[in-house]
Design a protein around this motif. Structure first.
Motif, short mmCIF file in Angstrom:
data_model
loop_
_atom_site.label_atom_id
_atom_site.label_comp_id
_atom_site.label_asym_id
_atom_site.label_seq_id
_atom_site.Cartn_x
_atom_site.Cartn_y
_atom_site.Cartn_z
N MET A 48 -17.19 44.92 83.06
CA MET A 48 -16.96 44.11 81.87
C MET A 48 -18.21 44.01 81.01
O MET A 48 -18.13 43.89 79.79
CB MET A 48 -16.53 42.70 82.28
CG MET A 48 -15.05 42.55 82.36
SD MET A 48 -14.66 41.01 83.12
CE MET A 48 -14.06 40.05 81.80
N ALA A 49 -19.37 44.05 81.65
CA ALA A 49 -20.61 43.93 80.89
C ALA A 49 -20.89 45.22 80.12
O ALA A 49 -21.34 45.18 78.98
CB ALA A 49 -21.77 43.60 81.82
N HIS A 82 -18.63 47.73 79.38
CA HIS A 82 -17.54 48.27 78.60
C HIS A 82 -17.64 48.02 77.10
O HIS A 82 -17.41 48.93 76.31
CB HIS A 82 -16.22 47.73 79.14
CG HIS A 82 -15.04 48.13 78.33
ND1 HIS A 82 -14.69 49.45 78.20
CD2 HIS A 82 -14.17 47.42 77.58
CE1 HIS A 82 -13.64 49.52 77.40
NE2 HIS A 82 -13.30 48.32 77.02
N PRO A 83 -17.97 46.80 76.66
CA PRO A 83 -17.95 46.57 75.21
C PRO A 83 -19.15 47.15 74.46
O PRO A 83 -19.13 47.19 73.24
CB PRO A 83 -17.93 45.05 75.09
CG PRO A 83 -18.56 44.56 76.33
CD PRO A 83 -18.21 45.56 77.40
N ILE A 84 -20.17 47.62 75.16
CA ILE A 84 -21.36 48.11 74.47
C ILE A 84 -21.10 49.54 73.98
O ILE A 84 -20.61 50.36 74.74
CB ILE A 84 -22.57 48.08 75.41
CG1 ILE A 84 -22.71 46.68 75.98
CG2 ILE A 84 -23.83 48.49 74.69
CD1 ILE A 84 -23.79 46.56 77.01
N PRO A 85 -21.40 49.84 72.72
CA PRO A 85 -21.09 51.17 72.21
C PRO A 85 -21.96 52.24 72.87
O PRO A 85 -23.03 51.96 73.38
CB PRO A 85 -21.36 51.07 70.72
CG PRO A 85 -22.22 49.88 70.56
CD PRO A 85 -21.94 48.96 71.69
N MET A 131 -10.87 48.38 84.36
CA MET A 131 -10.09 47.18 84.05
C MET A 131 -8.62 47.49 83.82
O MET A 131 -7.75 46.74 84.23
CB MET A 131 -10.70 46.48 82.84
CG MET A 131 -11.97 45.75 83.20
SD MET A 131 -12.64 44.85 81.82
CE MET A 131 -13.10 46.19 80.77
N ASN A 171 -15.62 44.27 67.57
CA ASN A 171 -16.51 45.02 68.46
C ASN A 171 -16.56 46.49 68.09
O ASN A 171 -17.61 47.11 68.01
CB ASN A 171 -16.03 44.89 69.90
CG ASN A 171 -16.91 43.98 70.71
OD1 ASN A 171 -17.91 43.50 70.19
ND2 ASN A 171 -16.56 43.76 71.94
N PHE A 225 -21.62 41.81 71.47
CA PHE A 225 -20.53 42.61 72.04
C PHE A 225 -19.91 41.90 73.23
O PHE A 225 -18.68 41.75 73.32
CB PHE A 225 -21.04 43.98 72.50
CG PHE A 225 -21.32 44.91 71.38
CD1 PHE A 225 -20.36 45.14 70.41
CD2 PHE A 225 -22.53 45.56 71.28
CE1 PHE A 225 -20.61 46.01 69.37
CE2 PHE A 225 -22.80 46.42 70.24
CZ PHE A 225 -21.83 46.65 69.28
N PHE A 255 -16.13 40.35 73.47
CA PHE A 255 -15.26 40.97 74.46
C PHE A 255 -14.71 39.93 75.44
O PHE A 255 -13.53 39.93 75.76
CB PHE A 255 -16.05 42.05 75.20
CG PHE A 255 -15.28 42.70 76.29
CD1 PHE A 255 -14.21 43.52 75.99
CD2 PHE A 255 -15.62 42.50 77.61
CE1 PHE A 255 -13.49 44.13 76.99
CE2 PHE A 255 -14.91 43.11 78.62
CZ PHE A 255 -13.84 43.92 78.31
#
Lengths: 334, 351, 285
Positions: free
Chosen positions: A150-151, A153-156, A218, C206, C260, C264
């Protein structure tokens, strides 16, 4: 068999639509601009040297012909398609007179290799771990893995690649941070070369895997926690079927079906990620070529890469779609 | 809540069924299973199975009846040991006796239960649409469920399966089909074949015919009865369809709101129902030549998260007295082999 | 609504962490309004100072205070994300609701187009767009382009909700009472899809911020409007890492990661909250 041919036709139709819309977007983007891309390119290409006026005039003429800016909009549109169909994007401006197609062909194996290895690793590992996490909900190790996923995943892609570059390039320099193999090394099929290849691909692959893993993890976890409540799983448990068999042939097997569709759907995004990652690590693939062609003002190369990307991604999606019935008999046999 | 009189050991010798033995195959006593959930700070407790005791004899078909959400399915899931949170067993026991091998479902190792399953205890589930793995051929289900119990080499095992299917008038070709290629009735027949291939002593059947149309339903019921006669197993048969119960079951238990309210031999229950709820269920059956409109029961089944005080049926009961609101009626014997939980029944028949 | 938020905050750890992270980010962006320096002025402070008082996050090689520059950058970045999300929401709502409601051929055509936009690699197209626009590329133009390209995935989600609404009784009632399709969609169906719209908004912000950062870092946007990406771009231009000016890179990267993760987590917790199964165990079935 009828079910399969209906499915086949619908997938081929979707493929044609993706190519059609994609190429049209490229056409609209390049032709709806208020700026004359040919003048732009010439300005960019001649900015550093003194080129004779005759040479510029020749360049202008050939560019206008090559990029379909001659004639009525309808003629431009048709000649655009003609060029795409035969894969002829003319000579590169920055590496004149090498044809654009040659440059792209040279870069493609790198990108395909990078994408193939990292996507296979990511998809298998993410689904495996996610499946376990959905099935063994109490395992604290898998919960921790969930938090990590989860940490990240959202970072590009760019940021993760950049972080890896900082860590392994400056703080703890153990891995090469640039290029596809060691400079000046002869490209031969031997162990040293292969080792150099692997070493240079370690960071780009790791950053692609790190970002991609979370999504599959996920997705699979939530799919599995739904499938676990399906009647056929409950029934297998009532039947005393071995746990491992239930997990593999019942739970995972059924959860994987939508994940294959998911792979086809996210291929475009994965490709975006690969382009950026290549650029960060100077990997000699299509992505690096694209960015450097923008900096060099090489219009034909940018356009060529964009259209080839659209074609390549949609073809791969079609291939995955064609493999899908192997996993889901409901499509294969109606 | 309910008194201890509710745990019968040996049923009285009855003239109707000579084969019913003294020792029951299944004894359930004082079973309580609740759904306990907590989500975003809201805690709920649904008393789906509340203090239930009964037994099933060898070679007997025991029917379990009641409206939807009366707790029938939860009860038999609990009996089968197939519970998963949020459902929890709070008290009571479920003990099987497979020809001398006693197994207490909630005191045994999971390995012991896995050994028992399918060999001695099998299950036919509601919703035949989804009980077979959709992505694998039917053959694999037989292998997964039964292979380890039969103890033969694979070709021999498949021969046994084919013979079994033929005995049930099914073509062995179904083994190579995927579940979605079979009709609903066909799938349920395959499930019955799957549940009986190991010739288990006990079969739990949860609304096996509910999703089928009447013609197919009769075929499936006939098949189930035939196979039961052949392998002489005991069956718990759950359905809300009283007509099916009348045709199939030896004894009948009626559930209402998580509790057993009446139990007796099927013929006795149909002839002289003691509980007003049973009387209503039977009265709502259509009869040929009977044209008067069926009377519906007023009100709705109670919310099991907050059941009514006293007798749970009292808000809908035409005979409700003051005591019914205050006190839960105990299960008492009204005649040999027939018991009921109703204060009114003590004074006279519910009819 | 306030009860929902309170419950979420109290009982959902993801939501609580997400809110705290986002509040932190918003606070920093709000600080831009009291910045002592205008965003585009350079050499207003001594260059290359490591974090120390009064330059708590250090100064850049162009003589800017990293902290105050960061407040402008994150404000513009967030604004960009919100704009793209807002514009693309309109597209995905219209297409998702119409496809789900109409069904049949309309649905198939819309979803084919929709899947096309999901599959097409957007990054090369955006690069091409920058290439032909060059200096005319502006913040607003990029936002518009990305809204036109980034609606598809969420339209699919909204469609699946709309499809289930189509079969509900109240839709039938509305049709029989003579409501037009537009009325039904706006007055009856829209309220039901709002929760999912909210969670997709977070994910879309995001997505757009991620692309914006990437494009800016490469210099493919308007590099004179400070955003997080532009900040990193300038740091790279001055080879900040090699020169040891790590604070110029580290703090923007950290702040954008916080953004982010915060967004999220909000999306994840919203999804869990609107999941029908979790809802059922809360209100009872």
């Amino acid at each position: 068999m009828r079910g399969y041919s209906v499915y086949l036709l619908s997938r081929l139709g979707q493929f044609a639509l993706v190519v059609f819309i994609g190429i049209n977007i490229s056409f609209i983007v390049t032709h709806a601009t208020p700026i004359d891309p040919v003048e732009q390119s010439i300005a960019a290409a001649t900015q550093y040297g003194s080129t004779s006026p005759e040479a510029i005039a020749m360049m202008r003429q050939s560019l206008r012909e090559l990029y379909g800016l001659e004639g009525s909009p309808w003629e431009q549109y048709l000649s655009f398609w003609r060029r795409v169909a035969v894969g002829d994007f003319g000579p590169s401006l920055s590496a004149f007179p090498t044809p654009v197609s040659v440059l792209i062909w040279r870069a493609i194996p790198w990108t395909v290799g990078l994408l193939l290895v990292s996507t296979v690793i990511t998809w298998i590992l993410g689904n495996l771990l996610g499946g376990f996490a959905g099935y063994y909900r109490r395992s604290s190790l898998l919960r921790f893995a969930g938090i990590l996923a989860m940490a990240f995943h959202p970072i590009p892609y760019y940021i993760v690649a950049f972080l890896l570059l900082i860590v392994f390039g400056y703080l703890w320099p153990v891995l090469p941070i640039s290029g596809g193999y060691m400079m000046n090394m002869e490209r031969a099929f031997n162990l040293t070369f292969i080792f150099s290849l692997l070493k240079h691909s370690a960071l780009p692959i790791s950053s692609l895997v790190l970002v991609g893993l979370g999504g599959w993890f996920m997705g699979m976890r939530s799919l599995v926690s739904n499938v676990v409540n399906e009647d056929y799983v409950t029934y297998a448990e009532l039947g005393g079927v071995k746990r491992r068999r239930i997990l593999a042939s019942y739970v995972m097997r059924n959860s994987l079906v939508p994940q294959v569709t998911g792979l086809a759907m996210s291929l475009g995004a994965i490709f975006n990620g690969a382009i950026i990652t290549e650029q960060v690590f100077g990997y000699p693939g299509v992505g690096t070529l694209l960015i450097s062609s923008v900096h060099a003002g090489d219009y034909s190369l940018v356009l060529g890469i964009t259209t080839v990307s659209i074609l390549a991604v949609s073809t791969t999606v079609l291939l995955i779609d064609l493999l899908y019935p192997l996993l889901d008999p409901r499509v294969r046999t109606v | 809540m309910a008194p201890a009189t509710a745990a019968p050991r040996a049923p009285a010798k009855e003239n109707g069924k000579a084969e019913a033995t003294i020792e029951p195959v299944l004894v359930v006593s004082g079973l309580r299973a609740y759904f306990q959930t907590s989500s975003f700070g809201v805690e709920r407790e649904v008393r789906a199975v509340d203090d239930i005791s009964f037994h099933v004899g060898a070679n007997e078909i025991y029917g379990l009846a009641g409206e939807s959400s009366s707790g029938k399915t939860t009860l038999i899931k609990t009996v089968a040991g197939a519970i998963r949170p949020p459902l929890r067993v709070l008290s009571g026991s479920v003990v099987f006796d497979f020809r001398g091998r006693r197994v207490s479902v909630y005191d045994s190792d999971p390995q012991v239960m896995d050994e028992i399953r399918w060999k001695h205890l099998s299950y036919i589930m509601q919703g035949s649409m989804n009980v077979l793995n959709p992505v694998r051929r039917v053959r694999h289900s037989f292998v997964d469920f039964a292979f380890r119990h039969i103890g033969r080499k694979m070709p021999e095992f498949m021969d046994i399966v084919r013979t079994h299917l033929q005995r049930l008038h099914l073509t062995p070709a179904v083994l190579d089909a995927y579940p979605h290629q079979l009709s609903g009735g066909m799938r349920q027949r395959v499930t019955i074949a799957l549940a009986t291939v190991c010739r288990p002593e006990f079969i739990i059947a949860d609304e096996p015919t509910t999703a089928l149309d009447v013609i197919v339903q009769n075929g499936v019921l006939a098949m189930l009865r035939d196979v039961q006669r052949e392998i002489r197993s005991s069956i718990i048969f759950v359905t809300h369809d009283m007509a099916v119960h009348a045709n199939l079951c030896d004894r009948l238990g009626i559930m209402y709101a998580g509790r057993l309210v009446e139990e007796g031999r099927t013929a006795d229950v149909f002839k002289a129902p003691k509980h007003p709820y049973t009387a209503h269920l039977i009265a709502s059956l259509p009869r040929i030549g009977y044209v008067a409109a069926r009377k519906g029961l007023e009100g709705t089944p109670p919310n099991l998260a907050d059941p009514p005080s006293g007798c749970r049926f009292h808000p809908r009961c035409p005979l409700a007295a003051d005591i019914c609101r205050r006190q839960a009626p105990p299960m008492t014997w009204s005649s040999p082999g027939h018991r009921v939980a109703c204060f009114a029944a003590a004074t006279g028949s519910a009819q | 609504m306030s009860r929902v938020l309170r419950d979420l905050f109290r009982y959902n750890r993801e939501f609580a962490i997400g809110i705290v992270l986002l509040a932190f980010v918003l606070l920093i962006s709000a600080a831009s309004f009291v910045s002592p320096y205008p965003p585009n002025d350079s050499f207003v402070v001594p260059p290359d100072l490591p974090p120390s008082w009064p330059y708590i996050l250090g100064t850049t090689s162009r003589g800017q205070d990293v902290f105050w520059l960061l407040t402008f950058a994150i404000r513009n970045t967030l604004l960009f994300g919100f704009t793209v999300a807002l514009l693309s929401r309109i597209l995905s709502l219209v297409i998702g609701l119409v496809a789900g409601y109409a069904g049949g051929l309309v649905d198939r055509v819309l979803m084919s187009i929709n899947d096309t936009f999901i599959v097409i690699p957007l990054f090369p197209i955006l690069v091409l767009f920058y290439f032909v626009m060059r200096d005319r590329m502006s913040w607003a133009l990029l936002a518009l382009a990305m809204s036109c390209l980034g609606w598809a995935y969420d339209a699919r989600l909204i469609r699946s909700v709309a499809m289930s609404l189509r079969t509900r009784e109240f839709t039938e009632t509305s049709i029989f009472s003579g409501m037009s399709m537009r009325q039904i969609l706006v007055e009856e169906h829209l309220p039901y899809v709002l929760p999912i719209v909210f969670s997709t908004t977070m994910n879309n912000i995001n997505w757009s911020i991620g692309l914006e950062v990437t494009l800016s870092v490469l210099g493919f946007t308007d590099i004179n409007t400070p955003t997080i990406g532009v900040l990193i771009y300038w740091a790279n231009q001055h080879t900040a890492l090699v020169a040891g000016v790590w604070w110029w890179i580290l703090f923007p990267v950290m702040l954008v990661i916080i953004t982010f993760v915060g967004l999220f987590l909000l999306a994840v917790s919203m999804n869990e909250y609107i999941d029908p199964r979790s809802r059922l165990s809360r209100v009872g079935g």
